[in-house]
Design an enzyme around this catalytic site. Structure first.
Site, PDB file in Angstrom:
ATOM      1  N   ASP A 347     -43.710-130.980 -82.359  1.00  0.00           N
ATOM      2  CA  ASP A 347     -42.340-131.174 -82.857  1.00  0.00           C
ATOM      3  C   ASP A 347     -42.342-131.008 -84.383  1.00  0.00           C
ATOM      4  O   ASP A 347     -43.411-130.925 -85.005  1.00  0.00           O
ATOM      5  CB  ASP A 347     -41.903-132.593 -82.466  1.00  0.00           C
ATOM      6  CG  ASP A 347     -40.451-132.898 -82.785  1.00  0.00           C
ATOM      7  OD1 ASP A 347     -39.625-131.960 -82.820  1.00  0.00           O
ATOM      8  OD2 ASP A 347     -40.125-134.088 -82.984  1.00  0.00           O
ATOM      9  N   GLU A 350     -40.880-126.866 -88.107  1.00  0.00           N
ATOM     10  CA  GLU A 350     -40.130-125.796 -88.832  1.00  0.00           C
ATOM     11  C   GLU A 350     -40.804-125.429 -90.148  1.00  0.00           C
ATOM     12  O   GLU A 350     -40.698-124.262 -90.525  1.00  0.00           O
ATOM     13  CB  GLU A 350     -38.695-126.255 -89.059  1.00  0.00           C
ATOM     14  CG  GLU A 350     -37.877-126.386 -87.776  1.00  0.00           C
ATOM     15  CD  GLU A 350     -38.286-127.592 -86.925  1.00  0.00           C
ATOM     16  OE1 GLU A 350     -38.806-128.561 -87.507  1.00  0.00           O
ATOM     17  OE2 GLU A 350     -38.109-127.544 -85.704  1.00  0.00           O
ATOM     18  N   ASP A 427     -32.276-130.975 -80.946  1.00  0.00           N
ATOM     19  CA  ASP A 427     -31.463-132.198 -80.874  1.00  0.00           C
ATOM     20  C   ASP A 427     -30.003-131.913 -80.589  1.00  0.00           C
ATOM     21  O   ASP A 427     -29.172-131.872 -81.498  1.00  0.00           O
ATOM     22  CB  ASP A 427     -31.599-132.974 -82.181  1.00  0.00           C
ATOM     23  CG  ASP A 427     -33.015-133.472 -82.386  1.00  0.00           C
ATOM     24  OD1 ASP A 427     -33.763-133.544 -81.395  1.00  0.00           O
ATOM     25  OD2 ASP A 427     -33.367-133.787 -83.533  1.00  0.00           O
TER      26      ASP A 427
HETATM   27  O1  MIG Z   1     -36.737-136.585 -86.487  1.00  0.00           O
HETATM   28  O2  MIG Z   1     -39.996-137.577 -82.377  1.00  0.00           O
HETATM   29  O3  MIG Z   1     -36.209-132.977 -81.644  1.00  0.00           O
HETATM   30  O4  MIG Z   1     -36.841-134.511 -79.429  1.00  0.00           O
HETATM   31  O5  MIG Z   1     -37.445-137.237 -79.865  1.00  0.00           O
HETATM   32  C1  MIG Z   1     -36.736-136.652 -85.092  1.00  0.00           C
HETATM   33  C2  MIG Z   1     -38.671-137.988 -82.382  1.00  0.00           C
HETATM   34  C3  MIG Z   1     -38.081-136.234 -84.552  1.00  0.00           C
HETATM   35  C4  MIG Z   1     -37.062-134.664 -83.073  1.00  0.00           C
HETATM   36  C5  MIG Z   1     -37.115-134.054 -81.720  1.00  0.00           C
HETATM   37  C6  MIG Z   1     -36.793-135.097 -80.698  1.00  0.00           C
HETATM   38  C7  MIG Z   1     -37.773-136.227 -80.801  1.00  0.00           C
HETATM   39  C8  MIG Z   1     -37.717-136.823 -82.212  1.00  0.00           C
HETATM   40  N1  MIG Z   1     -38.002-135.783 -83.198  1.00  0.00           N
END
Ligand code: MIG
Length: 711
Positions: A347, A350, A427
C-alpha cells in the site's frame, strides 16, 4: 519582431516536418504494430521501457499506407505527441480514473496520487498511471497508443489523443487491428501477460483497517465458517505492525503471528499482510539500520537522505531503482513469509507522503539507478515507484516459495504492473455514486492490461447502510478481485454486520461467485494468455453496434455472461437472445439485490458446487448451464489445473470442450478433454438447459456424452 516571426516560422516548419517525414528509427515491430520516435529522442532519458517487456526488433519499415501517424512537438517546457481522432471514435483505457466508461472528453493527469475518496483533482489523478488509450472506430476496427514514458504527463482526450509530458521527448507505439479484442491481445504481447494467480485469490476476501487483536481476527474467521458464508482470505492492515514499522509485529496484539496464521489455515483461510514502502527512521530498528548501512534511501536534491512523514512518523524510502536495494528489499520477505503469510499487500506506494501539498516526495529527489536503469529525478521514476516495489516484493516471495504462485495487491501501478500483482481502486467511499462508478473504473483498468482488479466492497470511507452493502456485495462478487474493506472509524462491514436480511443477500451473492468459479477461473486463464479481460464492456458483444459503446451499468463476464445490476435503467442490450439464469438457486427477477445474470445464446457455462472456500473446489461434478442458439447449438470450455504452482506451464492442465446440438427434439451434450496433460477424473454432469419455455434440468450423469430429451 523579426525574432518572434522567425521562431514562429521555425515552429511551423518543425510541425510540418514532424508530420510529414518519418523518423529513421520508426519501425514495425509486429504485424500492424509500429513504434514512432521524435527526432530529438534521447534513449538514456527514456530507456529501458517500463511498459514493454523487452525491446522488440524491427520486422520492417512503417508502410506508407499507415494511417495513424502521431505528431511530435514541443510546447514550452512540455514534450508532446498528438494523434488525431476521427469523429465518432470511442476512447477507452487510460488506466484508473473516475468518470464514465467512454473516456472521450477527459483530461487525466498521469501522476500516481494517494487520493482519499477520489476527492482531489476532480478524481482525474489517482493511484495509477497507464499512458495507454484504446480507440474503437465506428466500424468496430480499433487501435491503441502507448506513450512509452514514465515521466509526469497529462493525457487529453478530445478530437485528438494528446500526451503532454514534463519530461524529455518520448516514443509512442501504435497498434491497429480489426477489433478492440485484437488490440488488447497485441497490447499484452508488448506489455506482458499476467501469470495465473493462485485459485484462492479468486475467492472472497475480508479486510478491515484493521482487524486486531488476534482474538478479533479469529472471531471474524469463525463467523464466516459458522454462518456458512464463503470466504478464502483474511487481511491484516497496518495496525498489526509495531508502530507501523514494516516487517515487524506488535507483540501486544499479535504475540504469535505464526500461531494465528496456523489457526486460520486450519480453517481453510489464507492470510494477506500489509507492507508499505516508508521505513521508520529510527535507529535500532533492523530494517532502518540495514537500509542506512547499505545506503538504500532515496536522496533529496542535495544528495542527503530524503525524509518524509507517513504512518510511522519520519520515514526514509528505499530507492528501488538500485539493484542492491532491490535485493535488500526482496530478502526481507524470507522471515516474513516464514510466519505462514500467504500474500502481501503493498500500500501507499505512489509513494504517499503526509503533510505536503503534493502528497508525495519532491520531483527533484534523486534515484540513483544502476546496471540497467540510469540515475534520474523523481519526476521520472515516481510513476513506476510502486511497480518496482511490487516487482521486487514478488521476487522475494518467489525466492521463499518457488513452487507457489505469489499474490501481491498493489495500490499504485503503471502500464505493465499487472505482471507483478493485482490491484484495487483505492479509497472509495460508501456512496451509491462510488458503487456505480466501480464498474467503469474496473472495466477501463481491464482495458488497460490490469484485469485483476476490484473496488472495496461496501465502500471504504464512511458508514455503509444495510441497503448499500447489500447492493454492493451483490455486485462485488462479480469483480475479478472481490474483497470487502472498511476504513478505521466506519461501521462494521462484514456480511453479517447489517442484520439477517443482508446476511442472506451476502451469502447468496457469494454462493453465486463460488459456484461460478469454474467459469471464472477459465476466464482468468483466457485473460492471462490473450490479454482480453475477465470483466468486459457490453460493447464487446457486438463491436459494430455503436449504441453499446457507452453502456456502463451492466457488463460482461467473458463473452458468455452478462451482469445487470438492479439499479440499471434501460441498459443497452446487444442483439440476440440473452436468457436470465439462476446460478445458486436465486431468482434474480424477484430479488431486490442480486443482479440479473444472463447467458448468451449458443453458450455453455460450467458451474461448480456450493463451497465455503477454494480448498473445497473441484471440477469432478459440473452443472452445465446451456442456452442453445437458433440452430440448436451451443458450446463452452473449462480450464483446470492444480490451482497453484507452475505445473500448468509444463503441461499440467486440461481444457474441456462442451458442445450441445439438437436433432428431432433431442439435445445431445458432449464433454471431452481437448487439451493438456493433467489427468482428470471422469466427471459427473448435470445439464440446465434454458429455453424460451423455461429451464429443463437433467439428473446427474456420467460424461462424456449426455442425451437429454425435451419437447
Ligand atoms: O492512509 O493502511 O488505501 O485500503 O486500509 C491510509 C490503511 C493507508 C490506505 C489504503 C487502505 C488502507 C489504509 N491505507
Amino acid at each position: 519582431m523579426t525574432r518572434n516571426f522567425l521562431s514562429f516560422i521555425l515552429l511551423f516548419l518543425t510541425l510540418t516536418v514532424a508530420s510529414e517525414a518519418k523518423d529513421q528509427r520508426d519501425k514495425l515491430i509486429a504485424r500492424q504494430v509500429a513504434v514512432f520516435y521524435p527526432s530529438d529522442f534521447d534513449s538514456v532519458a527514456n530507456m529501458p521501457s517500463f511498459a514493454l517487456i523487452k525491446e522488440f526488433p524491427a520486422i520492417g519499415k512503417v508502410p506508407d499506407s499507415w494511417k495513424l501517424n502521431p505528431v511530435f512537438f514541443h510546447s514550452g517546457k512540455y514534450s508532446c505527441v498528438s494523434l488525431p481522432v476521427k469523429k465518432g471514435t470511442s476512447l477507452y483505457g487510460s488506466g484508473e480514473t473516475t468518470g464514465s466508461l467512454l473516456r472521450n472528453g477527459n483530461d487525466i493527469t498521469l501522476w500516481n496520487t494517494d487520493n482519499f475518496n477520489y476527492a482531489g483533482f476532480d478524481g482525474k489523478q489517482l493511484y495509477q498511471s497507464h499512458p495507454w488509450v484504446l480507440g474503437v472506430n465506428v466500424d468496430g476496427t480499433a487501435f491503441g497508443i502507448i506513450a512509452d514514458n514514465t515521466w509526469k504527463q497529462k493525457l487529453i482526450l478530445n478530437d485528438s489523443i494528446k500526451f503532454i509530458s514534463e519530461g524529455p521527448a518520448f516514443r509512442v507505439i501504435v497498434i491497429q487491428k480489426d477489433s478492440p479484442q485484437a488490440v488488447l491481445t497485441a497490447l499484452s504481447e508488448l506489455v506482458g501477460k499476467m501469470d495465473l494467480p493462485p485459485l484462492w485469490s479468486l475467492g472472497y476476501q475480508q479486510c478491515r483497517y484493521s482487524y486486531f487483536p488476534d482474538s478479533r481476527v479469529k472471531q471474524i474467521a469463525d463467523e464466516f465458517r459458522n454462518r456458512k458464508i464463503p470466504c478464502d482470505v483474511i487481511w491484516f492492515d497496518i495496525d498489526y505492525m509495531d508502530k507501523f514499522k514494516v516487517f515487524t509485529f506488535d507483540k501486544n496484539i499479535f504475540p504469535d503471528p505464526k500461531g494465528l496464521n496456523d489457526y486460520l489455515h486450519d480453517r481453510s483461510f489464507k492470510t494477506i499482510w500489509m507492507i508499505d514502502p516508508g521505513i521508520k527512521a529510527e535507529e535500532g530498528y533492523m530494517v532502518y539500520d540495514s537500509g542506512s548501512k547499505g545506503n538504500h534511501w532515496i536522496k533529496d536534491k542535495n544528495g542527503k537522505d530524503f525524509v518524509g512523514k507517513v504512518w510511522p512518523g519520519d520515514c526514509k524510502f528505499p530507492d528501488f531503482t538500485r539493484p542492491q536495494t532491490q535485493k535488500w528489499w526482496s530478502d526481507f520477505y524470507k522471515d516474513f513469509m516464514a510466519t505462514g503469510i500467504d500474500g502481501v499487500w503493498n500500500d501507499m506506494n505512489e509513494p504517499s507522503v503526509f503533510e505536503v501539498d503534493s502528497k508525495t516526495m519532491p520531483i527533484d529527489n534523486q534515484h540513483r539507478g544502476g546496471e540497467l536503469l540510469p540515475p534520474g529525478p523523481h519526476l521520472r521514476y515516481h510513476n513506476v515507484y510502486g511497480m518496482l516495489m511490487i516487482k521486487f516484493s514478488r521476487e522475494g516471495i518467489l525466492k521463499v516459495h518457488p513452487d507457489k504462485r505469489p499474490f501481491i495487491l498493489s495500490r499504485s501501478g503503471y502500464l505493465g504492473s499487472h505482471r507483478y500483482g493485482a490491484t484495487w481502486t483505492g479509497d472509495n467511499m460508501a456512496s451509491t455514486d462510488h458503487l456505480r462508478l466501480s464498474i467503469p473504473m474496473s472495466l477501463n483498468l481491464g482495458l488497460s492490461g490490469q484485469f485483476f482488479n476490484g473496488a472495496d466492497i461496501g465502500g471504504f470511507a464512511e458508514n455503509t447502510t444495510p441497503e448499500l452493502f447489500g447492493q454492493w456485495i451483490a455486485l462485488g462478487v462479480f469483480y475479478p478481485f472481490s474483497r470487502g474493506h472498511a476504513c478505521k472509524g466506519s461501521n462494521d462491514k462484514e456480511p453479517w454486520a447489517f442484520g439477517p436480511e443482508i446476511e442472506k443477500v451476502s451469502q447468496m451473492a457469494l454462493n453465486r461467485r463460488y459456484r461460478l468459479l469454474p467459469y471464472l477461473y477459465t476466464l482468468f486463464q483466457e485473460a492471462s494468455s490473450t490479454g482480453v479481460p475477465v470483466m468486459r464492456p457490453i460493447f464487446f458483444a457486438d463491436i459494430k453496434d455503436t449504441t453499446l459503446r457507452r453502456e456502463e451499468q451492466s457488463f460482461l463476464l467473458g463473452k458468455d455472461l452478462m451482469v445487470i445490476p438492479k439499479w440499471a435503467k434501460n441498459p443497452a442490450m446487444p442483439k440476440g437472445i440473452w436468457r436470465n439464469i439462476s446460478i445458486a438457486g436465486e431468482n434474480s427477477q424477484n430479488d431486490q439485490y442480486q443482479p440479473d445474470v444472463k447467458i448468451r445464446e449458443g453458450a455453455i457455462v460450467p458451474v461448480g458446487k456450493c463451497i465455503q472456500n477454494t480448498t473445497e473446489y473441484s471440477t469432478d461434478s459440473l452443472t452445465l448451464i446451456i442456452s442453445t442458439n437458433a440452430n440448436g447449438f451451443a458450446e463452452g470450455r473449462l480450464y483446470e489445473d492444480a490451482g497453484d504452482g507452475f505445473g500448468y506451464k509444463r503441461g499440467q492442465y486440461a481444457f474441456w470442450t462442451f458442445s450441445a446440438s439438437t436433432k428431432s427434439g433431442v439435445v445431445t451434450v458432449k464433454a471431452r478433454k481437448s487439451e493438456g496433460r493433467l489427468s482428470s477424473k471422469p466427471k459427473m454432469f448435470k445439464v440446465m438447459l434454458y429455453t424460451k419455455n423455461g429451464v429443463i434440468e437433467s439428473s446427474w450423469k456420467k460424461g462424456p456424452v449426455l442425451n437429454i430429451k425435451f419437447r
